[in-house]
Design a protein around this motif. Sequence first.
Motif, PDB file in Angstrom:
ATOM      1  N   LYS A 216       0.850  -1.192   0.000  1.00  0.00           N
ATOM      2  CA  LYS A 216       0.000   0.000   0.000  1.00  0.00           C
ATOM      3  C   LYS A 216       0.886   1.242   0.000  1.00  0.00           C
ATOM      4  O   LYS A 216       2.026   1.208   0.453  1.00  0.00           O
ATOM      5  CB  LYS A 216      -0.903   0.014   1.232  1.00  0.00           C
ATOM      6  CG  LYS A 216      -2.040  -0.985   1.191  1.00  0.00           C
ATOM      7  CD  LYS A 216      -2.918  -0.824   2.420  1.00  0.00           C
ATOM      8  CE  LYS A 216      -4.122  -1.745   2.378  1.00  0.00           C
ATOM      9  NZ  LYS A 216      -4.968  -1.586   3.574  1.00  0.00           N
ATOM     10  N   GLU A 252      -4.152   5.505   2.702  1.00  0.00           N
ATOM     11  CA  GLU A 252      -3.237   4.406   2.434  1.00  0.00           C
ATOM     12  C   GLU A 252      -3.972   3.353   1.619  1.00  0.00           C
ATOM     13  O   GLU A 252      -4.927   2.737   2.103  1.00  0.00           O
ATOM     14  CB  GLU A 252      -2.721   3.815   3.751  1.00  0.00           C
ATOM     15  CG  GLU A 252      -1.531   2.913   3.562  1.00  0.00           C
ATOM     16  CD  GLU A 252      -0.877   2.536   4.886  1.00  0.00           C
ATOM     17  OE1 GLU A 252      -0.259   1.468   4.937  1.00  0.00           O
ATOM     18  OE2 GLU A 252      -0.990   3.312   5.848  1.00  0.00           O
ATOM     19  N   TYR A 254      -3.937   0.564  -2.182  1.00  0.00           N
ATOM     20  CA  TYR A 254      -3.218  -0.127  -3.253  1.00  0.00           C
ATOM     21  C   TYR A 254      -3.344   0.751  -4.505  1.00  0.00           C
ATOM     22  O   TYR A 254      -4.457   0.939  -5.019  1.00  0.00           O
ATOM     23  CB  TYR A 254      -3.812  -1.506  -3.493  1.00  0.00           C
ATOM     24  CG  TYR A 254      -3.654  -2.441  -2.317  1.00  0.00           C
ATOM     25  CD1 TYR A 254      -2.419  -3.018  -2.023  1.00  0.00           C
ATOM     26  CD2 TYR A 254      -4.739  -2.754  -1.491  1.00  0.00           C
ATOM     27  CE1 TYR A 254      -2.265  -3.878  -0.941  1.00  0.00           C
ATOM     28  CE2 TYR A 254      -4.589  -3.601  -0.411  1.00  0.00           C
ATOM     29  CZ  TYR A 254      -3.355  -4.165  -0.138  1.00  0.00           C
ATOM     30  OH  TYR A 254      -3.200  -5.008   0.929  1.00  0.00           O
ATOM     31  N   HIS A 341      -9.628  -3.424   0.412  1.00  0.00           N
ATOM     32  CA  HIS A 341      -9.142  -2.394   1.336  1.00  0.00           C
ATOM     33  C   HIS A 341      -9.818  -2.462   2.708  1.00  0.00           C
ATOM     34  O   HIS A 341      -9.465  -1.682   3.600  1.00  0.00           O
ATOM     35  CB  HIS A 341      -9.371  -1.001   0.738  1.00  0.00           C
ATOM     36  CG  HIS A 341      -8.420  -0.653  -0.366  1.00  0.00           C
ATOM     37  ND1 HIS A 341      -8.607  -1.056  -1.669  1.00  0.00           N
ATOM     38  CD2 HIS A 341      -7.252   0.055  -0.356  1.00  0.00           C
ATOM     39  CE1 HIS A 341      -7.609  -0.604  -2.411  1.00  0.00           C
ATOM     40  NE2 HIS A 341      -6.778   0.071  -1.641  1.00  0.00           N
TER      41      HIS A 341
END
Length: 364
Positions: A216, A252, A254, A341
């Motif tokens: 991430k 935070e 991907y 997430h």
Amino acid sequence: MKINHFQKNQGDWENFDKDYRLGLDYRLMYENAPDMYLSVNPENGKIIGCNNTLFKKTGFTKAEVLNKTVFYIYDPSCHEEVREALETFRECGRLENQQLMFRTKAGGVIPILLSVEAVRDGNGNIMYSNGCCRDISDRYRLQQEINQFAYVASHDLQAPLKSVKGALEVFQMMNQNIVNEESVELLKVVDQSLDRMTLLIEGLLEHSQIGKSFLKEKLDMNGVVGDVLVDLASSIESSGAKVVYGYLPEVEVYPVEIRLLFQNLIGNAIKFQKKGKVPMVAIEFSESPKYFQFVVSDNGIGIPEHQQSAIFRMFSRLNSPTDFEGTGIGLAHCKKIVELHGGEIWLNSDFGMGSQFYFTLPKS
């Protein structure tokens, strides 16, 4: 005197005995819980405690694990993620649903879902972490099998499609002065069907790759949306769409997946419009102590209430391909990305008026 003293403090003794037995019961539950537990000193990253379940599942002994750094128990493939998790914990005092890998003494791995809370002193300072490590081997194995099937199927299906399309192009070139108008239209339908099948296979392949990122990054969502709008410049220009957004937070995430999420939601908001109507798209966010909540709103065709429950399923098309091109996979992508997430996605929609797609992303 001693007997009198004992009688005087009989109530204290009973309270002590009760507390001791409660503590013993708690200890037995902790040691034999179905989940693995791991306590770490966040200052130096050393393991200061774990339960018997962890030793049974990994094959390590207490002497082999205690006072080692956490990197000893984690598989090398996720050491960078562990390093980032430690930094995040030091800042926030908690972690939630982070997927990592333990290693075993026998040389294997155990996929885990890690959630951590801080144990603090009277002044609120973090003394150590208390982490629950849930073994998700069965779920991980099933997901790997599904992804592998999708990947192989996509690759294997692309080759014959390319062959058919190539043969069709050769046929058209060789017979362009022979075929009649009706045959030309028929060949056009076949060609369009092949293109659509190619898009479906590419979408299936893309879906199987979601979640393959391991790291991430803390990204400014303003920059992510800005990049997506550059990618969608052609659609925006041809439709005259107006896309507005104010300040968006840093999260935070991907990177590849979060960009695909916004691209699908904004792209759909532009695409699903009545002819002649200018698309209006707004991106906003709000926040709670644990989550950022985003909403992508549009003034499009909307979705009938009885169809809304199916909207996030794979290959779910609510409109004719002749009206709106697409594969019916985009929103399934969105659901998978948001859940990757640790968030949720849902919608509100008024048929003929527009839709609002909401999703949440954890703050840590």
